[in-house]
Design a protein around this motif. Structure first.
Motif, PDB file in Angstrom:
ATOM      1  N   PHE A   1       0.839  -1.197   0.000  1.00  0.00           N
ATOM      2  CA  PHE A   1       0.000   0.000   0.000  1.00  0.00           C
ATOM      3  C   PHE A   1       0.872   1.244   0.000  1.00  0.00           C
ATOM      4  N   ALA A   2       0.588   2.170  -0.914  1.00  0.00           N
ATOM      5  CA  ALA A   2       1.432   3.355  -1.062  1.00  0.00           C
ATOM      6  C   ALA A   2       1.395   4.256   0.161  1.00  0.00           C
ATOM      7  N   PHE A   3       0.249   4.298   0.883  1.00  0.00           N
ATOM      8  CA  PHE A   3       0.129   5.213   2.014  1.00  0.00           C
ATOM      9  C   PHE A   3       0.762   4.641   3.297  1.00  0.00           C
ATOM     10  N   VAL A   4       1.237   3.396   3.239  1.00  0.00           N
ATOM     11  CA  VAL A   4       1.976   2.828   4.377  1.00  0.00           C
ATOM     12  C   VAL A   4       3.459   2.963   4.056  1.00  0.00           C
ATOM     13  N   THR A   5       4.075   4.005   4.584  1.00  0.00           N
ATOM     14  CA  THR A   5       5.462   4.297   4.251  1.00  0.00           C
ATOM     15  C   THR A   5       6.423   3.501   5.132  1.00  0.00           C
ATOM     16  N   GLU A   6       7.655   3.435   4.670  1.00  0.00           N
ATOM     17  CA  GLU A   6       8.670   2.690   5.418  1.00  0.00           C
ATOM     18  C   GLU A   6       8.930   3.312   6.782  1.00  0.00           C
ATOM     19  N   ASP A   7       8.821   4.642   6.887  1.00  0.00           N
ATOM     20  CA  ASP A   7       9.069   5.314   8.172  1.00  0.00           C
ATOM     21  C   ASP A   7       8.090   4.832   9.237  1.00  0.00           C
ATOM     22  N   GLU A   8       6.788   4.735   8.870  1.00  0.00           N
ATOM     23  CA  GLU A   8       5.801   4.257   9.838  1.00  0.00           C
ATOM     24  C   GLU A   8       6.064   2.792  10.216  1.00  0.00           C
ATOM     25  N   ILE A   9       6.419   1.985   9.225  1.00  0.00           N
ATOM     26  CA  ILE A   9       6.693   0.572   9.482  1.00  0.00           C
ATOM     27  C   ILE A   9       7.896   0.418  10.405  1.00  0.00           C
ATOM     28  N   VAL A  10       8.927   1.223  10.194  1.00  0.00           N
ATOM     29  CA  VAL A  10      10.132   1.159  11.037  1.00  0.00           C
ATOM     30  C   VAL A  10       9.801   1.510  12.485  1.00  0.00           C
ATOM     31  N   VAL A  11       8.971   2.538  12.680  1.00  0.00           N
ATOM     32  CA  VAL A  11       8.566   2.920  14.043  1.00  0.00           C
ATOM     33  C   VAL A  11       7.822   1.773  14.721  1.00  0.00           C
ATOM     34  N   LEU A  12       6.876   1.171  13.995  1.00  0.00           N
ATOM     35  CA  LEU A  12       6.132   0.036  14.545  1.00  0.00           C
ATOM     36  C   LEU A  12       7.072  -1.126  14.871  1.00  0.00           C
ATOM     37  N   ALA A  13       8.027  -1.394  13.984  1.00  0.00           N
ATOM     38  CA  ALA A  13       8.965  -2.497  14.207  1.00  0.00           C
ATOM     39  C   ALA A  13       9.789  -2.268  15.461  1.00  0.00           C
ATOM     40  N   GLN A  14      10.266  -1.036  15.661  1.00  0.00           N
ATOM     41  CA  GLN A  14      11.084  -0.736  16.835  1.00  0.00           C
ATOM     42  C   GLN A  14      10.309  -0.963  18.122  1.00  0.00           C
ATOM     43  N   TRP A  15       9.056  -0.502  18.166  1.00  0.00           N
ATOM     44  CA  TRP A  15       8.261  -0.674  19.381  1.00  0.00           C
ATOM     45  C   TRP A  15       7.861  -2.124  19.587  1.00  0.00           C
ATOM     46  N   GLY A  16       7.554  -2.815  18.500  1.00  0.00           N
ATOM     47  CA  GLY A  16       7.226  -4.236  18.630  1.00  0.00           C
ATOM     48  C   GLY A  16       8.406  -5.039  19.154  1.00  0.00           C
ATOM     49  N   ILE A  17       9.598  -4.788  18.592  1.00  0.00           N
ATOM     50  CA  ILE A  17      10.791  -5.493  19.043  1.00  0.00           C
ATOM     51  C   ILE A  17      11.113  -5.135  20.489  1.00  0.00           C
ATOM     52  N   ALA A  18      10.990  -3.840  20.832  1.00  0.00           N
ATOM     53  CA  ALA A  18      11.314  -3.390  22.194  1.00  0.00           C
ATOM     54  C   ALA A  18      10.457  -4.125  23.223  1.00  0.00           C
ATOM     55  N   PHE A  19       9.147  -4.206  22.981  1.00  0.00           N
ATOM     56  CA  PHE A  19       8.276  -4.859  23.954  1.00  0.00           C
ATOM     57  C   PHE A  19       8.580  -6.354  24.042  1.00  0.00           C
ATOM     58  N   LEU A  20       8.831  -6.993  22.917  1.00  0.00           N
ATOM     59  CA  LEU A  20       9.071  -8.433  22.942  1.00  0.00           C
ATOM     60  C   LEU A  20      10.431  -8.763  23.552  1.00  0.00           C
ATOM     61  N   VAL A  21      11.423  -7.905  23.367  1.00  0.00           N
ATOM     62  CA  VAL A  21      12.702  -8.085  24.064  1.00  0.00           C
ATOM     63  C   VAL A  21      12.496  -7.937  25.570  1.00  0.00           C
ATOM     64  N   PHE A  22      11.631  -7.011  25.959  1.00  0.00           N
ATOM     65  CA  PHE A  22      11.265  -6.838  27.373  1.00  0.00           C
ATOM     66  C   PHE A  22      10.646  -8.130  27.911  1.00  0.00           C
ATOM     67  N   VAL A  23       9.737  -8.731  27.153  1.00  0.00           N
ATOM     68  CA  VAL A  23       9.090  -9.982  27.575  1.00  0.00           C
ATOM     69  C   VAL A  23      10.123 -11.095  27.701  1.00  0.00           C
ATOM     70  N   PHE A  24      11.031 -11.204  26.712  1.00  0.00           N
ATOM     71  CA  PHE A  24      12.059 -12.243  26.774  1.00  0.00           C
ATOM     72  C   PHE A  24      12.943 -12.058  28.000  1.00  0.00           C
ATOM     73  N   ALA A  25      13.328 -10.813  28.284  1.00  0.00           N
ATOM     74  CA  ALA A  25      14.203 -10.551  29.435  1.00  0.00           C
ATOM     75  C   ALA A  25      13.505 -10.906  30.750  1.00  0.00           C
ATOM     76  N   ILE A  26      12.184 -10.664  30.827  1.00  0.00           N
ATOM     77  CA  ILE A  26      11.432 -11.049  32.031  1.00  0.00           C
ATOM     78  C   ILE A  26      11.501 -12.554  32.242  1.00  0.00           C
ATOM     79  N   ARG A  27      11.445 -13.288  31.145  1.00  0.00           N
ATOM     80  CA  ARG A  27      11.404 -14.750  31.225  1.00  0.00           C
ATOM     81  C   ARG A  27      12.753 -15.356  31.607  1.00  0.00           C
ATOM     82  N   ILE A  28      13.816 -14.548  31.574  1.00  0.00           N
ATOM     83  CA  ILE A  28      15.134 -15.076  31.913  1.00  0.00           C
ATOM     84  C   ILE A  28      15.169 -15.459  33.387  1.00  0.00           C
ATOM     85  N   ASP A  29      15.521 -16.685  33.653  1.00  0.00           N
ATOM     86  CA  ASP A  29      15.709 -17.166  35.020  1.00  0.00           C
ATOM     87  C   ASP A  29      17.185 -17.514  35.159  1.00  0.00           C
TER      88      ASP A  29
END
Length: 566
Positions: free
Chosen positions: A44-72
């Protein structure tokens, strides 16, 4: 949140939702469909790479947070030395090869700063995905097995290496002062997380006075504070998220409530991450295809081979080595963050950025698709390559007397412990077959005979002297383990556990003398509770108090955080 970002989110979740329904209808994993949804969304032309990159950063950040919580850290310690040796071996062997390949591509395609781009290429090859291997696949039974512990330890090691690389490579001009400042800030954040883990989080739990929701809100506040601190000192938010995850304790009932609360929104960020990975994939040129193919080949073939050889050298059987290695063959989400950060600074070649994204999508897709063919690959390839039986690790971690007419108890979880206690009372000889190295000390202290090994392999059963056993009693709700118990313990009576009545019926027809179905028993208990409430024989307050007392008792005896897994 900008209007463009809102539109991007809407398109992402409408597309992902439709494809998830299709996946659910056919009983398939939604992850490949998320990536496909991303491939569609990216057109889709109206979904630019800049918006996708922002979403990717926040998605990765939260999931890295979840993985770190699971570390025993206690769980990691059980296999830490072996995992460290394998991780360092892979780093020493694979990194130079990957750097050389990346350098050749950079020189061939005329990249600016060939050395730096070769480092980006090498990082994408060497680092494995703690998200795919630890968060998503962590829901499988493999999480508490030897190969799962090994993979988790290597993921943790890779994440530390990735954070160090991210701190170094996020400097536009690599100078000693700039690198020292970045590393210093990162170390301070992680140390702050460890201090909160040891001292701050217990204070939070005490102040919450048993209120799990307050502990959850406090944990999210810790995440926001660490992300804000990372942004303030101009570090990646992923570094702050990792440090925040380290700060949250993973033991105790309150931490369990935090994990349950966060798990309820993890699927949201899992969808964001995989959709954005797909959306970032661009139509590849010949150069991009060549580099992506080289990346994928090194990640899917060279990395597992090095890990398998390392684990076999350390004395693990070939199946454990293979399964541990196959959990480490994806391009890491940290590699994506490094590439995104480099793209933001303009220090990575556009073709290499596209190649890393494409290789990440391909290797993550193949990870999920290959799960169903692991046993076939092992039987047709790995067994032929490693014909000699490796038994050193099993022998070192086992204690078995000469036994006859004994009981083989598979799994030392809550039910397994109760069976062992009863066998001790009856003075009945037994041997416990368990595959979680975290339980080794307890097995050594509490059990007369035990074997620490994989119930899907033949040697641990031989070590448990199953040929002379009178009864095999499996407490593991895992169909392959049940089928193995029926096949190997054919001369003994076999008692199994199942999650469904249909499976239980099939296992009975295959030769089991009894199959426990806990879900059926739980349903009967629930009906009894409802009937007691309807007849005014109890009330909600009493019921809640009894349930809390029950869970506290489980925690006190160490049952609250363990499953009956082998």
């Amino acid at each position: 949140m900008t209007e463009a970002l809102v539109i991007a989110l809407a398109v992402v979740f409408v597309t992902a939702g439709i494809l998830s329904l299709i996946a659910n209808h056919f009983g398939l994993s939604p992850i490949p469909f998320y990536i496909i949804a991303g491939l569609i969304t990216g057109q889709f032309a109206f979904v630019t790479e800049d918006e996708i990159v922002v979403l990717a950063q926040w998605g990765i950040a939260f999931l890295v947070f979840v993985f770190a919580i699971r570390i025993d850290f206690g769980d990691l310690e059980s296999v830490l030395r072996d995992a460290e040796l394998a991780a360092v071996t892979q780093l020493v062997v694979v990194a130079p090869i990957a750097f050389a390949v990346g350098y050749l591509f950079g020189d061939l395609f005329g990249f600016d700063n060939v050395v730096r781009n070769a480092v980006y290429f090498s990082a994408a090859v060497v680092l494995s995905s703690s998200l795919v291997g630890g968060v998503v696949l962590g829901t499988e039974i493999r999480e508490n097995l030897v190969h799962g512990r090994l993979a988790s330890s290597i993921h943790f090691f890779d994440d530390l290496v990735a954070i160090a690389l991210l701190l170094v490579l996020s400097t536009e001009v690599v100078t000693a002062d700039a690198v020292a400042a970045q590393i210093g800030y990162g170390v301070v954040l992680v140390l702050a997380g460890l201090v909160i883990y040891r001292h701050g989080f217990p204070i939070l739990v005490r102040l919450a006075d048993g209120d799990g929701e307050l502990v959850l809100v406090g944990s999210i506040s810790i995440l926001i504070a660490f992300i804000a601190a990372a942004e303030y000192v101009e570090l990646s938010i992923v570094v702050g998220a990792f440090a925040a995850g380290v700060a949250i304790r993973s033991d105790g009932t309150q931490a369990l409530e935090v994990q349950n609360g966060i798990s309820s929104i993890t699927d949201f960020f899992v969808a964001i991450f995989f959709v954005t990975v797909g959306a970032l994939v661009a139509i590849p040129s010949i150069e991009v295809l060549l580099m992506a193919a080289a990346l994928a080949a090194l990640v899917l073939v060279l990395n597992p081979i090095v890990h398998i050889l390392s684990f076999v050298y350390e004395g693990y059987d070939s199946r454990t080595a293979f399964l541990a290695g196959s959990s480490l063959n994806q391009v890491s989400e940290f590699s994506l963050i490094i590439a995104i950060q480099a793209a933001t600074m303009g220090t990575i070649a556009g073709q290499l950025f596209d190649a890393i994204i494409l290789a990440a999508a391909v290797t993550m897709l193949l990870t999920f698709l290959a799960r169903r063919s692991e046993d076939l690959v092992y039987e047709t390839i790995i067994v032929r390559l490693f014909r000699g039986q490796r038994t050193r690790k099993v022998d070192e971690r086992s204690r078995v007397d000469d036994l006859e007419d004994h009981v083989v108890v598979v799994g030392y979880g809550r039910i397994g412990r109760r069976i062992v206690e009863k066998l001790e009372e009856l003075d009945q000889p037994y041997v416990v077959l368990e595959n979680d190295p975290v339980l080794w000390d307890e097995l050594d202290t509490e059990c007369r005979n035990y074997v620490l090994g994989d119930a899907m392999a033949a040697y641990p059963w031989k070590k448990a002297q199953v040929a002379d056993a009178a009864l095999v009693w499996s407490t593991v709700d895992h169909r392959p383990v049940s089928e193995t118990a029926l096949e190997i313990g054919a001369d003994a009576d076999v008692v199994l556990r199942s999650g469904s009545v249909d499976d239980a019926s099939e296992l009975l027809e295959s030769g089991a003398i009894y199959v426990a179905v806990p879900n059926v028993l739980t349903g009967e208990q629930l009906i009894s509770t409802v009937e007691a409430l309807a007849a005014d024989e109890t009330d909600s307050t009493t019921l809640e108090r009894e349930q809390r007392e029950y869970f506290q008792a489980l925690e006190r005896y160490g049952f609250a955080t363990r499953d009956e897994r082998v």
